[in-house]
Scaffold this active site. Structure first.
Site, PDB file in Angstrom:
ATOM      1  N   SER A  95       0.828  -1.203   0.000  1.00  0.00           N
ATOM      2  CA  SER A  95       0.000   0.000   0.000  1.00  0.00           C
ATOM      3  C   SER A  95       0.869   1.262   0.000  1.00  0.00           C
ATOM      4  O   SER A  95       1.657   1.472  -0.903  1.00  0.00           O
ATOM      5  CB  SER A  95      -0.968  -0.039   1.183  1.00  0.00           C
ATOM      6  OG  SER A  95      -1.994   0.920   1.045  1.00  0.00           O
ATOM      7  N   ASP A 125      -9.886  -4.668  -4.644  1.00  0.00           N
ATOM      8  CA  ASP A 125      -9.316  -3.719  -3.683  1.00  0.00           C
ATOM      9  C   ASP A 125     -10.251  -2.518  -3.525  1.00  0.00           C
ATOM     10  O   ASP A 125     -10.488  -1.779  -4.484  1.00  0.00           O
ATOM     11  CB  ASP A 125      -7.938  -3.259  -4.154  1.00  0.00           C
ATOM     12  CG  ASP A 125      -7.134  -2.583  -3.060  1.00  0.00           C
ATOM     13  OD1 ASP A 125      -7.734  -1.827  -2.266  1.00  0.00           O
ATOM     14  OD2 ASP A 125      -5.911  -2.796  -3.005  1.00  0.00           O
ATOM     15  N   HIS A 151      -8.073  -5.235  -0.232  1.00  0.00           N
ATOM     16  CA  HIS A 151      -6.807  -4.548   0.067  1.00  0.00           C
ATOM     17  C   HIS A 151      -6.016  -5.404   1.057  1.00  0.00           C
ATOM     18  O   HIS A 151      -5.931  -5.095   2.242  1.00  0.00           O
ATOM     19  CB  HIS A 151      -7.111  -3.169   0.648  1.00  0.00           C
ATOM     20  CG  HIS A 151      -5.919  -2.256   0.667  1.00  0.00           C
ATOM     21  ND1 HIS A 151      -5.208  -1.922  -0.473  1.00  0.00           N
ATOM     22  CD2 HIS A 151      -5.304  -1.611   1.698  1.00  0.00           C
ATOM     23  CE1 HIS A 151      -4.223  -1.104  -0.144  1.00  0.00           C
ATOM     24  NE2 HIS A 151      -4.256  -0.906   1.164  1.00  0.00           N
TER      25      HIS A 151
END
Length: 309
Positions: A168, A227, A265
């Site tokens: 991320s 995601d 995610h």
């Protein structure tokens, strides 16, 4: 088929703090590695036999997490790569505008989710300097600085034996640092062994400029197709921006995108096992440092033949 969930994001960018993590079916025994921690939150996973250390991965966590959140995945990968040292830094605690000014571990401030907002990234330069200090310590073997004390490299490495990786926001930091920054006291790009981005994106896209010497750096970008925090389209957009600049430079590199159906995610076991581990084995394979010299960059690293692995 939905991939097996390794762990979920520790922070949703929709301003909700979600410190949830699920680990299933992940073996992380580190018989071949030793784990140490420094006062600044950095975790170091080092080969027990330091003479076997011939490559290093610097792995950056995501927003709101710490290095501890990535110890188990790093241990899993360490088992596949016994010659690799792992450095897991922890981001400084600072307010994050998008999350109502809440203070949390963050590599830089995030003010919004739109592309214009991603051009600001206050604090990114300072975080890049910190990551670069780890890189330079691995190359020089210097343990004179406060940062290097716990991470000093016994076997100085060439830049091509170092990989930057991250999840991320940490993946964004790894990508930007690895492609834009130069070697210490040089105008030459880092020329790293590779960059691994997991559920990340390219920050400061408009200002992004590839340093001469890093054109050939291979990149692996892994992303869940579902995601909900960093949409999977970010992977394609990041690749497009990097590739377009390389084309302008008359060059190209390997920017490989791997997507995972049903994955939010998060990171999947299959992602680590089938793609990340395979990528690392390819770009920083086991080798033997057969020659020592005053200049670490001139060391000769010979690939080991199969019966020596």
């Amino acid at each position: 088929m939905r991939p097996s969930l390794l762990f979920t994001s520790s922070l949703s960018l929709s301003s909700h703090f979600l410190h949830s993590r699920a680990v299933r079916g992940l073996s992380s025994s580190t018989a071949l590695h030793a784990i140490s921690r420094s006062d600044d939150g950095t975790v170091i996973i080092t080969p027990q036999d330091e003479s076997q250390h011939s490559a290093t991965v610097i792995l950056c966590h995501g927003l709101g997490d710490t290095a501890n959140g990535w110890v188990e995945p790093a241990q899993y990968l360490a088992n596949q790569l016994p010659h690799v040292k792992w450095i897991l830094p922890t981001a400084p605690i600072q307010p994050v505008t998008l999350n109502m000014g809440m203070s949390m571990p963050s590599w830089y401030d995030i003010v919004g989710l739109d592309s214009r907002s991603s051009e600001f990234c206050e604090g990114l330069d300072e975080s890049m300097e910190r990551i670069l200090s780890f890189v330079e310590n691995e190359v020089s073997g210097d343990d004179s600085s406060a940062t290097a004390t716990a991470t000093a490299c016994v076997n100085p490495l060439d830049y091509s034996r170092i990989v930057l990786a991250g999840f991320s926001q940490g993946g964004a930091l790894a990508l930007y640092t690895g492609m834009t920054q130069s070697r210490k006291q040089s105008n030459v790009g880092l020329g790293l062994g590779g960059i691994t981005v997991m559920s990340g994106y390219l920050p400061r896209s408009k200002a992004f400029a590839i340093a001469t010497g890093s054109e050939k750096t291979p990149i692996l970008h892994c992303h869940g197709e579902q995601d909900s925090v960093v949409p999977v389209q970010a992977a394609a957009l990041s690749k497009e921006r990097v590739s377009s600049l390389l084309k302008e430079m008359g060059s190209e590199n390997s920017y490989e995108v791997k997507t995972y159906p049903g994955l939010d995610h998060s990171v999947a076991i299959e992602e680590l096992k089938n793609d990340v581990a395979a990528f690392l084995k390819r770009v920083i394979p086991p080798c033997r440092l057969s020659q020592r010299s005053p200049s670490p960059s001139s060391q000769v690293c010979k690939k080991m033949i199969p019966n020596q692995l």
